[in-house]
Design a protein around this motif. Structure first.
Motif, PDB file in Angstrom:
ATOM      1  N   LEU A   5      42.809  69.152  38.727  1.00 40.26           N
ATOM      2  CA  LEU A   5      43.493  67.928  39.199  1.00 40.26           C
ATOM      3  C   LEU A   5      42.462  66.811  39.425  1.00 40.26           C
ATOM      4  O   LEU A   5      41.376  67.065  39.949  1.00 40.26           O
TER       5      LEU A   5
ATOM      6  N   TRP B 130      46.540  62.395  37.508  1.00 44.30           N
ATOM      7  CA  TRP B 130      47.662  61.710  38.173  1.00 44.30           C
ATOM      8  C   TRP B 130      48.176  60.589  37.288  1.00 44.30           C
ATOM      9  O   TRP B 130      49.376  60.393  37.114  1.00 44.30           O
TER      10      TRP B 130
ATOM     11  N   GLY C  92      51.700  61.666  36.438  1.00 46.88           N
ATOM     12  CA  GLY C  92      52.043  61.343  37.824  1.00 46.88           C
ATOM     13  C   GLY C  92      53.424  61.864  38.206  1.00 46.88           C
ATOM     14  O   GLY C  92      53.621  62.516  39.227  1.00 46.88           O
TER      15      GLY C  92
ATOM     16  N   LEU D  58      53.603  65.498  38.874  1.00 49.61           N
ATOM     17  CA  LEU D  58      52.935  65.912  40.126  1.00 49.61           C
ATOM     18  C   LEU D  58      53.761  65.482  41.333  1.00 49.61           C
ATOM     19  O   LEU D  58      53.836  66.185  42.352  1.00 49.61           O
TER      20      LEU D  58
END
Lengths: 214, 159, 316, 506
Positions: free
Chosen positions: C175, C180, C184, C187
Motif C-alpha cells: 500500500l 491510493w 482509491g 480501498l
C-alpha cells in the motif's frame, strides 16, 4: 471310403435327434451308448493321421468307456432313482425336434464360417461336432430330470471329443486319456450326486432344486 | 507410481510445505503461550480465596437445566436466517382455554442434502440394482442357458 | 525479522488498554462529563489480577481454559500484524487465513466457556455472537484479499520476497499513496467494510453496547458475565488487544505513509489507531444501538462492500 | 522338486483316506501343508528345473499363484484343526430349518482337501494347455465333495449346480483347446506341441480365425470357473453352502487358478498380434462382473453370499486389469494376491461368527464386537481391506488399475469402475458394520451363556472367549494384507513385475 464316412456322420446326427425326441430315460441312455460306440469309429475313419497304434488304442478305449461303462453307471443310477420317463419337459418333444433341426442348420452355417482344417476328409465333421455340442446344451437346458442333464453333458462331451479325435491327431495320448478320465470322474460324481438327490428329495427334478436364489 | 521425476516432486512439495512450517511454528508458540498463561493464572490464584457458587441467574428463583441453551436453540438465529432453504419443520401446540395445562413447540431441521439429494439417488440406484436380482433365479437350466447364450453372442459378434 | 518488526507487538502490548480509555473519554466529553481517567484500563486489569475468583458449580475445566486460550490466540495474532510499511515478525503466504482462524479460536473458546456455565443468558449471547461472526468473517477475509489485489496491481513491492498478496505484510507493504491514487475507490470500500467489522468484532455501539446492564440485550458482555478475578483481567486485556488488531488493520489502510524512515511510518499508524479510537467514541455517542434484527443487515452490508471491492478489483 | 510338489499332497490324500484315527490324520494334513509351503519357499530361493520336457515349469506367474495357494492352504489347515475339533461329527442339527443331518466322514473330507491342493499345484505348474485343462477339471471334481460336507439338501443343491455349470463351462474350454490345436496345424506344416513356449514362438503363423474362436471358447470356459459375470451363477451358492474352511480356500486358491489360465491364453494372442481383441473382451466381462456384483451385494441377506459376490467383483477387477494391459498388469497380479489373502481371512472370520451365532442372516446378527471381540475387530478390518481402503494392500492395486485406465484415456471405464466400487463399499458397509455394532441380538438363547461364560472350554487356549485356533489364522492373513499395503518386499516386487510382464503388462 466316402460312403462310410458320410453314413457314420449321418448316424451320429440321427442319434442326436433321437436323444432329444425320446422321453424314456432308459432309451436315452442306450442312444448315448450307441453314440459312444460310433464315436469310437471316428478316429479310424475320419481321422487325419495314418492308422497308428495310438489311434487304434484310443478308439478302443473310447468305445469301451463311452459305450459300456457310462451306460452301466447311468442305468444303475436310473434303477436307484426308479424314474421311468422324463415327465413334462420345458420344451415339448415335437418342438425340441424342430429346435434340433434349427440347431443343425446353425451348426452347418457356423461350420462354413470357419475355414476347413486341412487334413479333414469330409466337410461335415466340424458341423457335426458343433451340432452335437449344441444338442447336448439343449438337452441340459430343456429337460427337468437330473439324469437327462447328465446325458446332455455326455453328449456335449462326445461332440467335443469328436472334434478332438478328428483333427487334433497329434494330441499326446496322455492328454487324451487324461480328458477321458476326467469325463469319467465327472459322470461318476454326477451319478453319486443323483443318488444323493434321490435319497434326499426322492425326486430328481432339478428345476425343483432352486431354493438358493437372491 | 505417479510418474513424476524426483526433482520436480521435491519442487512442488517445497511450495506446499513452507507455509505449513510457519503454521507449525506458530501453533507451537501458541501452545507454549497457553501453558505459560495457565501457570501464571494458577500461581495467581494459589494464594487467594476460590469459591464455588451458583451461575449468575439474575436473581431468578428456580433455574432448571431445561432453561439451558440447547444445540438447536444455539443455532436458531442462523437456521431461521436460512429458513427458506432449510425448511425447518415446526409443530406448535397452542395453549387452549383459560387455564392452559399443556403447550409445546417442537422444531426439527432435517439435513437438506440427505433428504433432497442423497436419499433419492440411493433409492433409485437401489431399485435399479434390485431389479437385476432376477438374474439369479436358482434353476440350473437357466444358468447353463446363460453360458450358451454368452457363447453364442460372442461367436456371432466376433466371427 | 529485523529488530524494527518486533516493535509492533510491543507497542500493542503496552498501548492497547489505552484505547478503551480514549473511547470512554470521548464519550464522556460528548456527554459533558469529565469521564474516567485515560489509564482506567490499566487500573482495572491490575486490580483484577490481585483478586480471588468465584466459579459456578456447573462449570468444568473449559470455563477456566476459555480466557487463557483466548488471550494466547490474540497474542499470536499480534505477531502476524504488520505496522506501517515494515513486515510483521512472522509472515508467510496465507497468514491472512491464519489470522482469521486465530481470532476464530479466541471467539470459539469464549463461546464454549459461556455455554459451559449453562445459564440461559450466556447461551443467548453465545448464539448471537456466533451468528454475527458468520457474517463478519467473510467480509474481513474478502476485504483483505481485495486490498492485497489492489496493492499487487500497483507498483512493485518495497520488500522483495513479499510480492504475493496472500501475506498480510505483503499486502500492507504494497500500500502506498500511489496505490491510493489508482485504486482509491476500492480501498475506500475496503475501509468501510473493515470499519463495520471493527465495530462488530470489538463490540461497539451499532452492534452491541459494552456498558449496558440488561443481560438480555448484551452479546459480548454477557458471555463473560461469570468470569471473575484474573480470568476477567485476561478477557479485558484480550478484548483490548483485539480492538488494537482491528484498528491496526483499518489504520494501516487509511494512513499509507511510506516515508524513508520506518519509525515515521509506524508512528503515523499508531497515531491513526488513536485517532480511530476517538472516531469510535464519536460514533458511540452519536448513535444508539441497532435493533437486533437490523444488525445482520448491517453486517451483510459490510459483506457486500467487500465483495463489491473484490469484484471491482478482479474485473478491472 | 516339481514332482515332489505335486505328488506330496496327492499321496498324503490317498493315505489320509485310509487313516482311521483322527489325530494322526489331522497331523498328516498339517504336515503336508507345511511340507508344501516349505517346497514353495524353496522354489522362491532357487527356481527348480522344468520337468517332463517342459510340460511342468515354474514361471513367475505360476510361482506367485502357487505361493498364494500354499500359504492359504497352510493357514486354512491350521484353522481346520480347530474346526474339526469344534465340528462334532455325529448327527448335527441344522441351524436354519432345524432338521437333523450328518457331516461327511472326515477321512473323505481330508482326502479330497489334499487332492484339491495337489490339483491346484498342477494347474499353477502346467505349461501344456491340455494338461492345464485336465488339472482345472480335476480341481472341480476334487472340490465337489468338499462343498457337499454338510449333507443336507441346500448343500446338495449347491454341489449339483457347481458340478453341472463348471463341467459344462470347462467342456467348452476343452473345445477351445482343440480349436487352438487346429489353429496351429492349419498355419504351419509340422506338428506344434501345445506347449505355451512353443505356441508363443510360432504365434505369428497361427491361423487368426481359429485362434480367435479358440480364445472365445477358452475365455468362456475358464471364465465360468473363474466366476465372471454372466457365468458366475454357481459361485454364491457354492460359497455360502460349503463349510467355512472350504469357502476360505475356494476364492483365494480356486478362482485364482482359473484366472491363471486366462493370462496364459492372453500371452499367445498377444504374441499373435490379436492382443487388442482379447483385451476388449476382458474389459467388457470385468465391468459387467463388477456391476452384477454390486447389484447383488446391496440388500444381501446372507453374509457368506455377500462375500461370494465380493469375490465376483474382485475377479471382475482382475479381468478388467488384464483387459487394460500396460501397467495394469502389475495391478492385476498384486490385486490377486491381496484379494486371496483378504477373502481367506474374511471367510474364516465368517466361520467363527457362524459357529457362534448359528445364523447367516445379515439382518438379525448384532453386537459381534461384544460377543467375539477379536473376530469383530477382524471383521471390520476385513471390511476395510476388501473394499480397498487405504492402509490395506487392495487400495494400492486398485489405485494402479485406476491410474492405468485414466492414463489410457478410458474415462467411461474408469467411471463405471469407481461407481461399482462405491456402491459395493456402501452395500458392504451397511451390512458388515451393522453386524458388528449394537447389543448382541440374534444369538440363540442357549448358546449365549455358553460362549460368553466359556461354557464349553476346549483344550486350546482361549483368547477373550474365542479359541486361539479360530482367531490366529485370520489375524495372520490380515497382518499379511496390512504389510502388503504398507511395504512390498523387493523379492515379491520382482516376481510381481516378471509376472505382470507375462501378459503384456509393462
Amino acid at each position: 471310403m466316402e460312403l462310410w464316412i458320410d453314413c457314420l456322420i449321418v448316424l451320429l446326427i440321427l442319434t442326436n435327434l433321437k436323444l432329444i425326441s425320446s422321453s424314456r430315460l432308459s432309451a436315452c441312455i442306450r442312444v448315448v451308448a450307441i453314440q459312444g460306440v460310433l464315436l469310437g469309429l471316428v478316429p479310424l475313419l475320419v481321422g487325419s493321421g495314418d492308422l497308428t497304434f495310438r489311434v487304434i488304442l484310443l478308439s478302443i478305449v473310447t468305445m469301451v468307456v463311452k459305450g459300456i461303462v457310462f451306460p452301466w453307471l447311468l442305468l444303475k443310477a436310473l434303477r436307484s432313482a426308479n424314474v421311468r420317463r422324463e415327465m413334462e419337459p420345458f420344451v415339448g418333444y415335437t418342438t425340441s425336434l424342430l429346435v434340433g433341426v434349427g440347431l443343425l442348420a446353425l451348426a452347418i452355417w457356423m461350420g462354413r464360417q470357419l475355414p476347413l482344417p486341412a487334413p479333414s476328409k469330409s466337410p461335415l465333421v466340424v458341423p457335426l461336432a458343433l451340432f452335437t455340442i449344441m444338442i447336448g446344451l439343449f438337452a441340459i437346458v430343456s429337460r427337468r430330470k437330473a439324469l437327462t442333464q447328465v446325458l446332455g453333458y455326455l453328449v456335449m462331451e462326445n461332440g467335443i471329443y469328436a472334434f478332438g479325435l478328428a483333427f487334433a491327431h497329434q494330441e499326446p495320448l496322455l492328454v487324451e486319456l487324461g480328458t477321458l478320465l476326467d469325463v469319467f470322474m465327472a459322470v461318476f460324481i454326477m451319478g453319486i450326486t443323483i443318488f444323493q438327490i434321490n435319497r434326499e428329495f426322492d425326486h430328481i427334478d432339478t428345476d425343483r432344486l432352486s431354493l438358493l436364489k437372491d | 507410481m505417479t510418474g513424476l521425476t524426483g526433482s520436480d516432486v521435491q519442487g512442488h512439495l517445497a511450495v506446499a510445505v513452507s507455509p505449513l512450517r510457519s503454521v507449525v511454528l506458530i501453533s507451537g508458540i501458541l501452545l507454549v503461550l497457553i501453558a505459560l498463561l495457565a501457570v501464571m493464572r494458577s500461581r495467581l490464584l494459589a494464594g487467594r480465596k476460590v469459591e464455588l457458587s451458583g451461575t449468575w441467574d439474575c436473581g431468578y428463583a428456580r433455574p432448571t437445566a431445561r432453561m439451558q441453551y440447547t444445540a438447536s436453540s444455539f443455532a436458531q438465529p442462523l437456521t431461521n436466517m436460512f429458513g427458506v432453504l432449510l425448511q425447518t419443520h415446526r409443530s406448535l401446540e397452542r395453549p387452549e382455554g383459560f387455564f392452559p395445562t399443556q403447550a409445546g413447540l417442537h422444531t426439527e431441521t432435517g439435513d437438506i442434502f440427505r433428504r433432497n439429494v442423497y436419499r433419492p439417488i440411493f433409492q433409485s440406484v437401489e431399485r435399479l440394482l434390485l431389479w437385476l436380482h432376477w438374474l439369479q433365479q436358482g434353476r440350473v437350466q437357466i444358468y447353463i442357458l446363460y453360458i450358451a447364450v454368452t457363447m453364442l453372442i460372442l461367436l456371432i459378434w466376433n466371427l | 525479522m529485523n529488530t524494527t518488526s518486533w516493535l509492533n507487538p510491543l507497542a500493542a502490548l503496552v498501548l492497547s488498554p489505552l484505547l478503551p480509555g480514549i473511547i470512554n473519554r470521548t464519550k464522556a466529553f460528548f456527554a459533558g462529563r469529565r469521564g474516567q481517567p485515560l489509564l482506567q484500563g490499566y487500573y482495572d486489569i491490575a486490580k483484577l489480577l490481585h483478586k480471588g475468583a468465584v466459579y459456578s458449580r456447573t462449570t468444568s475445566w473449559i470455563f477456566r481454559a476459555g480466557p487463557v486460550v483466548g488471550l494466547a490466540a490474540v497474542l499470536m495474532a499480534l505477531v502476524l500484524l504488520p505496522l506501517g510499511g515494515s513486515a510483521a515478525p512472522l509472515n508467510f503466504t496465507g497468514d491472512i487465513i491464519l489470522l482469521a482462524y486465530l481470532l476464530g479460536l479466541m471467539r470459539f473458546f469464549t463461546v464454549i466457556a459461556a455455554l459451559d456455565t449453562g445459564s440461559a443468558f450466556e447461551g443467548m449471547g453465545a448464539s448471537r455472537e456466533v451468528q454475527f461472526s458468520v457474517l463478519t468473517e467473510p467480509a474481513l477475509l474478502l476485504s483483505l484479499a481485495a486490498m492485497g489485489k489492489a496493492g499487487q496491481i500497483g507498483s512493485g513491492s518495497r520488500i522483495e520476497h513479499l510480492d504475493n498478496f496472500l501475506s498480510l505484510s505483503g499486502i500492507y507493504s504494497n500500500l502506498s499513496a500511489s496505490v491510493w491514487m489508482r485504486n482509491g475507490t476500492i480501498l475506500l470500500l475496503v475501509a468501510g467494510a473493515l470499519l463495520i467489522v471493527l465495530l462488530a468484532e470489538s463490540p461497539r455501539i451499532p452492534v452491541d453496547d459494552p456498558n449496558t446492564h440488561l443481560e438480555l440485550t448484551m452479546i459480548h458482555e454477557v458471555m463473560v458475565l461469570d468470569h471473575g478475578g484474573p480470568d476477567f483481567a485476561m478477557i479485558l486485556y484480550g478484548a483490548a488487544l483485539k480492538l488494537w488488531v482491528f484498528s491496526a488493520l483499518l489504520a494501516g489502510v487509511l494512513i499509507p505513509v511510506r516515508s524513508a524512515y520506518w519509525w515515521l511510518d509506524a508512528g503515523a499508524v499508531i497515531g491513526g489507531i488513536f485517532l480511530l479510537a476517538v472516531v469510535i467514541g464519536v460514533i458511540e455517542s452519536s448513535m444508539a444501538r441497532l435493533r437486533l434484527l437490523r444488525v445482520p443487515q448491517l453486517l451483510t452490508g459490510a459483506g457486500v462492500l467487500s465483495i463489491l471491492a473484490f469484484a471491482l478489483i478482479l474485473w478491472r | 522338486m516339481i514332482w515332489a510338489l505335486i505328488s506330496l499332497p496327492i499321496l498324503a490324500g490317498v493315505v489320509a483316506f485310509f487313516l482311521r484315527p483322527a489325530g494322526p490324520r489331522r497331523a498328516l494334513l498339517l504336515l503336508t501343508a507345511l511340507g508344501h509351503s516349505g517346497l514353495t519357499a524353496l522354489a522362491w530361493v532357487r527356481r527348480p528345473a522344468p520337468a517332463w520336457e517342459g510340460w511342468l515349469l515354474i514361471d513367475p506367474l505360476g510361482l506367485l499363484f502357487l505361493s498364494i495357494t500354499s500359504v492359504l492352504f497352510l493357514v486354512v489347515s491350521i484353522y481346520a484343526l480347530g474346526y474339526f475339533h469344534r465340528e462334532d461329527w455325529g448327527r448335527r442339527e441344522d441351524f436354519q430349518e432345524g432338521f437333523l443331518f450328518s457331516n461327511a466322514r472326515e477321512p473323505t473330507f481330508t482326502c479330497c482337501l489334499l487332492l484339491f491342493l495337489g490339483m491346484m499345484t498342477l494347474v499353477t505348474l502346467s505349461q501344456h494347455f491340455g494338461l492345464l485343462w485336465v488339472a482345472v477339471e480335476a480341481t472341480t471334481l476334487a472340490s465337489a465333495p468338499l462343498i457337499y460336507f454338510h449333507r443336507h439338501y441346500r448343500s446338495l443343491e449347491a454341489t449339483w449346480k457347481y458340478i453341472m455349470i463348471c463341467s459344462v463351462g470347462i467342456a467348452l474350454a476343452l473345445l477351445g483347446n482343440f480349436f487352438l490345436a487346429v489353429a496351429s496345424t492349419l498355419g504351419g506344416e509340422e506338428h506344434v506341441p501345445m506347449l505355451l513356449s512353443s505356441l508363443i514362438g510360432r504365434a505369428p503363423s497361427l491361423h487368426t480365425q481359429w485362434l480367435k474362436a479358440a480364445f472365445l471358447f477358452l475365455l468362456v470356459g475358464y471364465g465360468t470357473k473363474m466366476g465372471l459375470a454372466p457365468l458366475h451363477t454357481w459361485l454364491p451358492d457354492a460359497h455360502s453352502e460349503s463349510p467355512s474352511v472350504i469357502s476360505a480356500l475356494l476364492p483365494g486358491a480356486l478362482l485364482n487358478c482359473a484366472f491363471l489360465a486366462i493370462p496364459r491364453v492372453q500371452q499367445v494372442t498377444v504374441a499373435a498380434g490379436l492382443g487388442e481383441f482379447g483385451r476388449s473382451l476382458m474389459l467388457v466381462f470385468g465391468l459387467f462382473s463388477m456391476v452384477v456384483a454390486a447389484a447383488f451385494i446391496i440388500r444381501q441377506l446372507d453374509f457368506k453370499r455377500m462375500l461370494a459376490y465380493s469375490s465376483i467383483e474382485h475377479m471382475g477387477i482382475l479381468s478388467l486389469a488384464v483387459g487394460l494391459g500396460a501397467n495394469a498388469g502389475y495391478g492385476a497380479v498384486l490385486h490377486a494376491v491381496n484379494h486371496s489373502l483378504t477373502k481367506g481371512m474374511l471367510f474364516l472370520v465368517a466361520g467363527n461368527i457362524l459357529a457362534v451365532y448359528r445364523s447367516k442372516s445379515t439382518t438379525d446378527i448384532r453386537g459381534i464386537s461384544r460377543i467375539l471381540p477379536i473376530s469383530g475387530a477382524l471383521w471390520v478390518a476385513g471390511f476395510f481391506a476388501i473394499t480397498g481402503s487405504p492402509p490395506f494392500g487392495a487400495f494400492l492395486s486398485e489405485l494402479v488399475i485406476l491410474k492405468s485406465a485414466l492414463d489410457q484415456g478410458r474415462t467411461v471405464v474408469a467411471v463405471i469402475y469407481l461407481l461399482a466400487l462405491g456402491i459395493i463399499f456402501i452395500g458392504m458397509a451397511t451390512i458388515m458394520l451393522r453386524m458388528v455394532q449394537g447389543d448382541p441380538a440374534g444369538l440363540p438363547a442357549d448358546h449365549r451363556d455358553s460362549v460368553v461364560t466359556e461354557g464349553h472350554r476346549s483344550n486350546f487356549s482361549w483368547l477373550f472367549g474365542e479359541s486361539a485356533l479360530a482367531v490366529i489364522p485370520p489375524m495372520a492373513l490380515g497382518a499379511a494384507v496390512l504389510i502388503l499395503g504398507l511395504y512390498i518386499p523387493p523379492a515379491l516386487r520382482q516376481i510381481l513385475e516378471q509376472a505382470a510382464r507375462a501378459f503384456g503388462g509393462v
